[in-house]
Design a protein around this motif. Sequence first.
Motif: not given
Length: 255
Positions: A146, A229, A232-239, A242
Amino acid sequence: MNLRHELLTIAPATFEALISKGTEKRYEAGARLPGLEQGFDGIRLIEAGSIAVLAEVEKKQVPVYEYEAGEALGVRAMLLPDNKPAIVWQAVSDATVIELDHDTVREILDHDDGQLRALFERAAHLRDLEILLAVHPLFHTLPQKERNRLFELSQPKSIAPGERLIERGKINDSLYLITHGSLDIVKNGQVVASKQTGDVLGEISALGFAPTADAVASGWTEVLAFNREHIMKSCEDYPEFAGAIGSIGLTGIMG
């Protein structure tokens, strides 16, 4: 960056000269390739197989990238010898490489018209950025795949002295990582802090808040811009990632 392809495109004769002066070596899967401590001071052109690069940080080895046939290892150490951290190479599969010592490569570069040196410098710079991300406290929270995806999607940006990268009150569309230089954090016309190489900016916007200060380049500065964007996708997939961004951003907001 496939150095073999680039060399064959712009300087096929130089590529042949490099190969003719090198020594072919083979390494079994899992084998560690000798480094400076074992007396190797040169570059390796991967002919077959794949080799992983690991950075040594606080007695731990952090995976950086996995390089395939056509790519080169050791370019960064030749052109940026004072850079840290130390690097370890390990064969992921059975691998064949052409090894050349740095003196031989420098001699060829000295007789080049400048194209080859520019190519090697670009390769060294890319390697340095990959390592910077791998050991960075924020990006280190991401899996290697990632992290490398974000790097490949990022855009380098140059900022002139006095140029404003971030404007107070205006939400950015990017998260920025300083790769060279520094930026002043300015509130009400006063410099309240300075951000240096390795620091992150734009994390407040990533949380949906407007920046509370301007960020102005104090000299020529280079940053990597990561689209909001994508972040934010990385944040959604990897807490964990985030959470790390949230911690940095909330510190900025509270400050």
